[in-house]
Scaffold this motif. Structure first.
Motif, mmCIF file in Angstrom:
data_model
loop_
_atom_site.group_PDB
_atom_site.id
_atom_site.type_symbol
_atom_site.label_atom_id
_atom_site.label_comp_id
_atom_site.label_asym_id
_atom_site.label_seq_id
_atom_site.Cartn_x
_atom_site.Cartn_y
_atom_site.Cartn_z
ATOM 1 N N HIS A 41 0.827 -1.202 0.000
ATOM 2 C CA HIS A 41 0.000 0.000 0.000
ATOM 3 C C HIS A 41 0.863 1.254 0.000
ATOM 4 C CE1 HIS A 41 -3.206 -2.694 2.093
ATOM 5 N NE2 HIS A 41 -3.217 -2.842 0.779
ATOM 6 N N ALA A 42 1.955 1.217 0.739
ATOM 7 C CA ALA A 42 2.877 2.351 0.746
ATOM 8 C C ALA A 42 3.478 2.559 -0.639
ATOM 9 C CB ALA A 42 3.979 2.118 1.776
ATOM 10 N N GLU A 43 3.844 1.479 -1.272
ATOM 11 C CA GLU A 43 4.413 1.577 -2.621
ATOM 12 C C GLU A 43 3.405 2.172 -3.596
ATOM 13 O OE1 GLU A 43 7.545 -2.199 -2.519
ATOM 14 O OE2 GLU A 43 5.435 -2.532 -3.065
ATOM 15 N N LYS A 44 2.147 1.787 -3.451
ATOM 16 C CA LYS A 44 1.114 2.284 -4.362
ATOM 17 C C LYS A 44 0.913 3.786 -4.214
ATOM 18 C CE LYS A 44 -3.224 1.392 -3.461
ATOM 19 N NZ LYS A 44 -4.513 0.663 -3.328
ATOM 20 N N VAL A 45 0.721 4.265 -2.982
ATOM 21 C CA VAL A 45 0.457 5.693 -2.816
ATOM 22 C C VAL A 45 1.692 6.529 -3.125
ATOM 23 C CG1 VAL A 45 -1.429 5.330 -1.190
ATOM 24 C CG2 VAL A 45 0.904 5.610 -0.308
ATOM 25 N N ALA A 46 2.881 5.973 -2.891
ATOM 26 C CA ALA A 46 4.108 6.690 -3.253
ATOM 27 C C ALA A 46 4.187 6.860 -4.756
ATOM 28 C CB ALA A 46 5.330 5.945 -2.728
ATOM 29 N N ALA A 47 3.823 5.812 -5.499
ATOM 30 C CA ALA A 47 3.835 5.885 -6.961
ATOM 31 C C ALA A 47 2.807 6.880 -7.479
ATOM 32 C CB ALA A 47 3.567 4.498 -7.553
ATOM 33 N N TRP A 48 1.753 7.079 -6.723
ATOM 34 C CA TRP A 48 0.693 8.015 -7.126
ATOM 35 C C TRP A 48 0.989 9.461 -6.737
ATOM 36 C CZ3 TRP A 48 -4.360 4.956 -5.544
ATOM 37 C CH2 TRP A 48 -4.540 3.892 -6.440
ATOM 38 N N GLY A 49 2.077 9.676 -6.002
ATOM 39 C CA GLY A 49 2.471 11.040 -5.694
ATOM 40 C C GLY A 49 2.300 11.485 -4.260
ATOM 41 N N ALA A 50 1.977 10.578 -3.324
ATOM 42 C CA ALA A 50 1.866 10.963 -1.917
ATOM 43 C C ALA A 50 3.190 11.552 -1.440
ATOM 44 C CB ALA A 50 1.480 9.761 -1.062
ATOM 45 N N GLU A 77 -1.720 -7.296 11.527
ATOM 46 C CA GLU A 77 -1.089 -8.331 12.332
ATOM 47 C C GLU A 77 0.415 -8.150 12.458
ATOM 48 O OE1 GLU A 77 -2.108 -11.969 10.423
ATOM 49 O OE2 GLU A 77 -4.199 -11.934 11.083
ATOM 50 N N VAL A 78 1.005 -7.296 11.636
ATOM 51 C CA VAL A 78 2.463 -7.163 11.615
ATOM 52 C C VAL A 78 2.907 -6.066 12.576
ATOM 53 C CG1 VAL A 78 4.484 -6.750 10.167
ATOM 54 C CG2 VAL A 78 2.474 -7.897 9.212
ATOM 55 N N ALA A 79 3.847 -6.387 13.451
ATOM 56 C CA ALA A 79 4.344 -5.429 14.435
ATOM 57 C C ALA A 79 5.074 -4.280 13.750
ATOM 58 C CB ALA A 79 5.283 -6.135 15.406
ATOM 59 N N THR A 80 5.047 -3.116 14.395
ATOM 60 C CA THR A 80 5.703 -1.933 13.845
ATOM 61 C C THR A 80 7.173 -2.179 13.558
ATOM 62 O OG1 THR A 80 4.179 -0.533 15.105
ATOM 63 C CG2 THR A 80 6.146 0.512 14.221
ATOM 64 N N THR A 81 7.866 -2.893 14.449
ATOM 65 C CA THR A 81 9.300 -3.115 14.278
ATOM 66 C C THR A 81 9.628 -3.993 13.078
ATOM 67 O OG1 THR A 81 9.116 -4.913 15.899
ATOM 68 C CG2 THR A 81 9.911 -2.784 16.695
ATOM 69 N N VAL A 82 8.630 -4.703 12.563
ATOM 70 C CA VAL A 82 8.832 -5.511 11.356
ATOM 71 C C VAL A 82 8.339 -4.758 10.120
ATOM 72 C CG1 VAL A 82 8.195 -7.665 10.188
ATOM 73 C CG2 VAL A 82 8.648 -7.666 12.650
ATOM 74 N N LEU A 83 7.194 -4.086 10.250
ATOM 75 C CA LEU A 83 6.603 -3.383 9.113
ATOM 76 C C LEU A 83 7.392 -2.137 8.732
ATOM 77 C CD1 LEU A 83 4.257 -3.089 7.101
ATOM 78 C CD2 LEU A 83 2.973 -1.898 8.914
ATOM 79 N N LEU A 84 7.847 -1.385 9.739
ATOM 80 C CA LEU A 84 8.513 -0.115 9.464
ATOM 81 C C LEU A 84 9.743 -0.247 8.566
ATOM 82 C CD1 LEU A 84 8.752 2.921 9.919
ATOM 83 C CD2 LEU A 84 9.920 2.435 12.086
ATOM 84 N N PRO A 85 10.703 -1.117 8.863
ATOM 85 C CA PRO A 85 11.868 -1.212 7.976
ATOM 86 C C PRO A 85 11.511 -1.684 6.575
ATOM 87 C CG PRO A 85 11.932 -2.948 9.641
ATOM 88 C CD PRO A 85 10.851 -1.990 10.057
ATOM 89 N N GLN A 86 10.471 -2.517 6.451
ATOM 90 C CA GLN A 86 10.019 -2.928 5.122
ATOM 91 C C GLN A 86 9.640 -1.721 4.287
ATOM 92 O OE1 GLN A 86 6.711 -5.645 5.859
ATOM 93 N NE2 GLN A 86 7.955 -7.354 5.182
ATOM 94 N N VAL A 87 8.842 -0.829 4.880
ATOM 95 C CA VAL A 87 8.344 0.333 4.136
ATOM 96 C C VAL A 87 9.457 1.340 3.888
ATOM 97 C CG1 VAL A 87 6.717 2.257 4.177
ATOM 98 C CG2 VAL A 87 6.006 0.003 5.013
ATOM 99 N N VAL A 88 10.292 1.573 4.890
ATOM 100 C CA VAL A 88 11.407 2.509 4.716
ATOM 101 C C VAL A 88 12.286 2.087 3.547
ATOM 102 C CG1 VAL A 88 13.556 3.333 5.759
ATOM 103 C CG2 VAL A 88 11.437 3.333 7.100
ATOM 104 N N ASP A 89 12.518 0.790 3.419
ATOM 105 C CA ASP A 89 13.360 0.287 2.330
ATOM 106 C C ASP A 89 12.648 0.301 0.981
ATOM 107 O OD1 ASP A 89 15.360 -0.180 4.151
ATOM 108 O OD2 ASP A 89 14.988 -2.346 4.318
ATOM 109 N N ALA A 141 16.269 5.678 13.955
ATOM 110 C CA ALA A 141 17.303 4.685 13.661
ATOM 111 C C ALA A 141 16.870 3.762 12.535
ATOM 112 C CB ALA A 141 17.630 3.881 14.918
ATOM 113 N N TYR A 142 15.591 3.484 12.442
ATOM 114 C CA TYR A 142 15.069 2.654 11.352
ATOM 115 C C TYR A 142 15.038 3.398 10.022
ATOM 116 C CZ TYR A 142 13.390 -1.410 14.020
ATOM 117 O OH TYR A 142 13.302 -2.556 14.766
ATOM 118 N N GLY A 143 15.184 4.700 10.074
ATOM 119 C CA GLY A 143 15.136 5.497 8.855
ATOM 120 C C GLY A 143 13.843 6.260 8.671
ATOM 121 N N ALA A 144 12.974 6.239 9.673
ATOM 122 C CA ALA A 144 11.723 6.976 9.601
ATOM 123 C C ALA A 144 11.976 8.454 9.872
ATOM 124 C CB ALA A 144 10.712 6.416 10.600
ATOM 125 N N ALA A 145 10.940 9.273 9.596
ATOM 126 C CA ALA A 145 11.070 10.724 9.742
ATOM 127 C C ALA A 145 10.358 11.250 10.970
ATOM 128 C CB ALA A 145 10.530 11.427 8.500
#
Length: 381
Positions: free
Chosen positions: A150-159, A175-187, A210-214
């Motif tokens: 979903h992050a990839e989709k909205v980023a491609a659309w200009g978010a 169901e996915v914990a923040t510590t697992v989901l966050l680095p996936q999206v940052v990358d 530290a994970y690369g979030a803003a």
């Protein structure tokens, strides 16, 4: 060394870990989020229905964080009035959260543009067309997502940025914990990522950086402030809760929903299909009266909720009317007839600071943690 009142560069903080702590109160942490939204601190107060009204949002904005109005429980006229009330209380930037699948989303977007709101936040992924319309008007678009795709989709659309909520977050959750989901999206995306789900202090802010979030987004923590209009009796229920008093249930609306355990939740989980349907119809009539929506509009919203999900029609009705269950507690103080959406972090919160005190505390803690990081450690063979 960083001059008082100037933004802090994270690399400088790591290099000068022993910088005087007397400067902490005057510093702030400069990230892509602060520059994008025009705020002083990389902290977001989420757009909670019935909770994130003008008083809470203006207090958050005045504290230097990004306050978000929760518009899903407002009529368009109420939304316009709420925006103007915030603008009358503070000159600081703030945002408005809206449902991308709402039948009147176009009208709400027009209000956001007309009233000069800085940020548009979405509970679901907005269409490419809505994003383009907002961006053309100079509005920063920040959808909330719960999955990398979903992050990839909205980023491609200009978010412009994205809020990523892990399973610890309150309300509808995954169901996915923040510590697992966050680095996936940052990358996966090259836009600023804001982490939500499980945050309440400065240590959490540093961890996300530290994970690369803003920055971080917090709902329950801002709900439990003195600026929040939630009734005292309800706040007391939150403060008394332990981490084991927070549950995830599908009984309310057919979707995983994190909230405080209560007699109502237990009753819903024990209810049969007919009882659930009757309850849903009753709440549907109540929400129609409050929202001003017509039955056809509510049906369209229900169809949007049902799209791609294996929900019964009673669950669809409940999903469309969860706002009434929330209003019962968040506005009327009825913990016996309302649901109390809650992040898992509730069990760690023990006080009711003002928004100014909370934001200052989070930033002070974050700077202190950054100051304390070892600067000269080297890996060993």
């Amino acid at each position: 060394m960083t001059a008082p009142g100037q933004p802090v560069d994270l690399t400088q903080l790591a290099a000068h870990g022993k910088e005087s702590r007397t400067a902490v109160a005057t510093r702030h942490i400069d990230t892509p989020l602060t520059r994008l939204a025009g705020v002083r601190h990389p902290v977001v107060q989420t757009g909670m229905g019935w909770v994130a009204g003008p008083r809470l949002v203006s207090a958050t904005a005045a504290a230097g964080a990004l306050g978000i109005l929760g518009s899903a429980t407002m009529t368009p006229d109420q939304l316009r009035s709420a925006i103007r009330e915030v603008q009358g209380r503070t000159d600081a930037p703030f945002g408005v959260n809206l449902r991308a699948d709402a039948g009147d989303a176009e009208e709400r977007v027009r209000i956001i543009i007309d009233e000069g709101v800085r940020v548009a936040s979405f509970a679901l992924a907005p269409s490419r067309e809505l994003i383009a319309r907002l961006k053309d008007a100079g509005v920063v678009v920040i959808p909330s997502v719960g999955a990398r795709r979903h992050a990839e989709k909205v980023a491609a659309w200009g978010a412009d940025a994205v809020v990523v909520q892990g399973g610890e977050g309150g309300g509808h959750t995954g169901e996915v914990a923040t510590t697992v989901l966050l680095p996936q999206v940052v990358d996966a995306v090259d836009i600023p990522v804001i982490a939500a789900g499980g945050f309440f202090d400065g240590r959490g802010l540093v961890a996300t950086l530290a994970y690369g979030a803003a920055g971080i987004a917090m709902g329950t923590r801002f709900l439990l402030t003195s600026d929040s209009t939630v009734p005292d009796a309800v706040k007391a229920r939150y403060l008394a809760a332990t981490v084991r008093d927070v549950t995830v249930t599908t009984a309310v609306d057919g979707l995983p929903h994190r909230m405080l355990r209560s007699e109502l939740v237990g009753s819903l989980e024990r209810s049969g299909r007919l009882t659930a349907l009757l309850r849903a119809v009753r709440h549907a009539a109540s929400f129609r009266a409050v929202s001003g929506l017509s039955w056809p509009q509510m049906v369209r919203d229900g169809l949007a909720l049902k799209h791609g999900k294996d929900l019964t029609w009673s669950q669809v009705l409940l999903a469309a009317n969860t706002p009434m269950l929330l209003k019962s507690s968040m506005v009327e103080g009825r913990t016996d007839t309302g649901v109390m959406a809650s992040g898992q972090v509730t069990g760690l919160i023990e006080d009711l600071p003002s928004c100014a005190e909370l934001v200052d505390r989070v930033v002070r803690e974050a700077c202190a943690v950054l100051d304390g990081l070892p600067g000269g450690a080297e890996p060993r063979q």
